[in-house]
Write an enzyme that holds these catalytic residues in place. Structure first.
Site, mmCIF file in Angstrom:
data_model
loop_
_atom_site.group_PDB
_atom_site.id
_atom_site.type_symbol
_atom_site.label_atom_id
_atom_site.label_comp_id
_atom_site.label_asym_id
_atom_site.label_seq_id
_atom_site.Cartn_x
_atom_site.Cartn_y
_atom_site.Cartn_z
ATOM 1 N N GLY A 15 0.818 -1.212 0.000
ATOM 2 C CA GLY A 15 0.000 0.000 0.000
ATOM 3 C C GLY A 15 0.845 1.252 0.000
ATOM 4 N N GLU A 85 1.509 1.064 11.421
ATOM 5 C CA GLU A 85 0.356 0.174 11.287
ATOM 6 C C GLU A 85 -0.428 0.047 12.597
ATOM 7 O OE1 GLU A 85 -0.232 -0.270 8.392
ATOM 8 O OE2 GLU A 85 1.603 -0.551 7.271
#
Length: 142
Positions: A15, A85
């Site tokens: 991503g 994350e």
């Protein structure tokens, strides 16, 4: 007991950490030895709020890159990616879990063990139910 060296796996990114994406230079510049196109088998990709999620699913393929950290930057990079994350080992509030998976290098088809941030179980269930699947498996392709 697992040695520290044994856990120093490359990372599979799919991503915002991929080459040309918003977090690539912020997190990876100067910390990597290699970045190579690769794919994760038996996984699918869902669109998120500005970033994607990998959900494990038989038959799917997710495109991304294998990132090999410089040895001297490994610990710092691992900690930075865990923070990005919002991953804390064992925390039930995680959006992602960091798991060890086999990924395939596009250049030669070899399999490599790598860390992959996958959707946490509660997030994966919600995405399977009502998420927006990225059919191509390639978030950068739009």
């Amino acid at each position: 007991m697992v040695s520290v060296r044994a856990t120093r796996l490359p990372f599979f990114v799919y991503g915002t950490l991929r080459t040309g994406e918003v977090n690539h230079d912020l997190f990876l510049r100067g910390r990597t030895r290699a970045e190579e196109p690769a794919r994760l088998i038996d996984a699918v990709l869902y669109d998120g709020p500005g970033y994607p999620y990998v959900v494990e699913a038989r038959g799917g393929v997710v495109r991304g890159e294998i990132v090999t950290a410089l040895p001297e930057a490994y610990g710092e990079l691992l900690a930075a990616l865990d923070r990005l994350e919002e991953y804390v080992p064992g925390d039930p509030r995680n959006l992602y879990e960091r798991v060890e998976r086999e990924v395939i290098r596009d250049a030669d088809g070899t399999a490599v063990r790598a860390w992959v941030y996958v959707a946490a179980p509660s997030v994966a269930a919600r995405l399977r139910d009502r998420g927006e699947l990225i059919e191509s498996g390639d978030w950068s392709a739009g």
